[in-house]
Scaffold this active site. Sequence first.
Site, PDB file in Angstrom:
ATOM      1  N   HIS A 105     -41.323  -9.996  22.470  1.00 15.28           N
ATOM      2  CA  HIS A 105     -40.787  -8.630  22.433  1.00 15.28           C
ATOM      3  C   HIS A 105     -41.035  -7.953  23.772  1.00 15.28           C
ATOM      4  O   HIS A 105     -42.044  -8.203  24.442  1.00 15.28           O
ATOM      5  CB  HIS A 105     -41.474  -7.846  21.308  1.00 15.28           C
ATOM      6  CG  HIS A 105     -40.903  -6.470  21.079  1.00 15.28           C
ATOM      7  ND1 HIS A 105     -39.550  -6.237  20.964  1.00 15.28           N
ATOM      8  CD2 HIS A 105     -41.512  -5.246  20.940  1.00 15.28           C
ATOM      9  CE1 HIS A 105     -39.349  -4.937  20.766  1.00 15.28           C
ATOM     10  NE2 HIS A 105     -40.517  -4.321  20.757  1.00 15.28           N
ATOM     11  N   GLU A 114     -37.950   1.229  22.696  1.00 13.04           N
ATOM     12  CA  GLU A 114     -37.718  -0.161  22.304  1.00 13.04           C
ATOM     13  C   GLU A 114     -36.527  -0.264  21.366  1.00 13.04           C
ATOM     14  O   GLU A 114     -36.146   0.688  20.685  1.00 13.04           O
ATOM     15  CB  GLU A 114     -38.949  -0.720  21.580  1.00 13.04           C
ATOM     16  CG  GLU A 114     -39.209  -0.054  20.229  1.00 13.04           C
ATOM     17  CD  GLU A 114     -40.267  -0.750  19.388  1.00 13.04           C
ATOM     18  OE1 GLU A 114     -40.821  -1.772  19.820  1.00 13.04           O
ATOM     19  OE2 GLU A 114     -40.530  -0.277  18.261  1.00 13.04           O
ATOM     20  N   CYS A 174     -34.148  -6.443  22.005  1.00 13.26           N
ATOM     21  CA  CYS A 174     -35.129  -5.788  22.887  1.00 13.26           C
ATOM     22  C   CYS A 174     -34.854  -6.088  24.351  1.00 13.26           C
ATOM     23  O   CYS A 174     -34.820  -5.184  25.190  1.00 13.26           O
ATOM     24  CB  CYS A 174     -36.536  -6.213  22.499  1.00 13.26           C
ATOM     25  SG  CYS A 174     -36.923  -7.960  22.755  1.00 13.26           S
TER      26      CYS A 174
END
Length: 521
Positions: free
Chosen positions: A173, A185, A113
């Site tokens: 994240h 993402e 990420c």
Amino acid sequence: MSLFTATHPEGGVARHPGRRLRGRLALALFAMVLAGFLVSVEPAPRAAAAPACGVLQSGAAAQANTAVNKACGLIGTPYSWGGGHGGTPGPTYGICDASNGAPNDCNVKGLDCSGMVRHAYYLAVGSDVINGTSRTQYASSRAVARFSRSQGLSVLLPGDLVFFGSSASRIHHVAMYIGNGYMIEAPFSGGHVRVIAVSAHSDYYGAIRLYNPDGSTPPPPPPPPSGAGKYWVDTFANASVFSTPTSTSSTGTLYQGTNYVFCKVWGREIRNGTSYNHWWLRTDPDIGPANQYVSAFYLSRWGNDVAKDNNGTVIPTCDGSAEPPPPSPGKHWVDTFQTASVYVSPTSTTATGTLYGGTNYVYCKAWGRKVGNDTSYNHWWLKTDPDVGPGAQWVSAYNLSKWGNDVAKDNNGVIIPSCDGTSPPSPPPAPSKYWVDTFANASVFGSSTSSTATGTLYGGTNYVYCKAWGRKVGNDTSYNHWWLKTDPDIGPGAQWVSAYYLSRWGNDIAKDNNGVTIHNC
């Protein structure tokens, strides 16, 4: 963590199938008809499909809009845990760790990420403006604006980075906002870069913006509160502070983010795996009295035993001396990993006191009785002044944190001299095989640059022949480019395993269990 969503260590969630309840309407409808009613059953609305990737709102900086478009160009790129954290942004092979949901990611070239948003902004502006993990990216001093969960999504613009976690220290994240409640993402191992609603994750924490709508970047850090003599640094987590660099009793807290420090002093080691720092920085904490010390371990940008500010300037020592200063000539700083008994001689078995674990000084060494076991041992004894008991006693070099069997070096790798003035024993000739400890089962490859596994070397004590430089394995804080030729447990002989799996050593180091550097092939 919700019933059906498990957090992935760096950038992602593990998927679990949802369960859809199906109504049973036939019997109820029949009963209502009998009662003379006409019933119309409306189907439940379906969740809206994700829109095509692109800039979905106006108002963002040109750099941010370009970053969104570059991120959209990454749609379909495989997720790889640890991917995207090479010297130059872009897809790389990740890290295999089945216990963290990434059993094959060292064989997948892709992005995690934080690697994805880093790469997108690099493609957009031509410089590496947001390196690091999701946690350190959130704390970046480059942010021109910050937004909290309580402000909702209406304040966000395309290109903003959205973060997920229960607190700043638990962020796990990051994704890039594209507008209208959607983001792009890199989700989880086995997944691919995609567009999804921000609300798909329940633990949205907040967001940062890297460019003002007019395209301006963050101003330089504010001047120190009292002018010269202070240095701005980024810390990646809330950190305890102490009254001295050797104290173990916390006196307060320095919050993560951009802070100022005055100077540095060498002290006790702070370590996590292969990452460590002995420097302590004098600062004014957020909680507690002023002029306390925080470990340079918490600096976001630098490596082991490095203490620099955000501009790369070396922070000076508080007393103006050279670094690191020994207590006096003829003494050597060493780290001991545990509290150890001391003795009146290197052959004595009657303890005379105690040396506490931490950073200590020693004078010299002498050969004596063996301490340890068949696989981990040392015959060298070090003359020191213990914390409990008379001065000039002896502690076993077995208690040194960094080195292997029958090795006695200080923290700078300098061989501690013999107390009788004799030269240390000459090193043995390079062996044809070296014994090393590996901390996990590891894939092996046909060359030091290959990404196709040919077998497996089991974790434990193994032999290797030599080393060669190759592709990086690991992440920003723990990595190795050396590869070791070995005969694996599964697969053909003379294959290559990454030195990342060595148990004892740090980044880009390849030594055997005795601390001997493995020779080049």
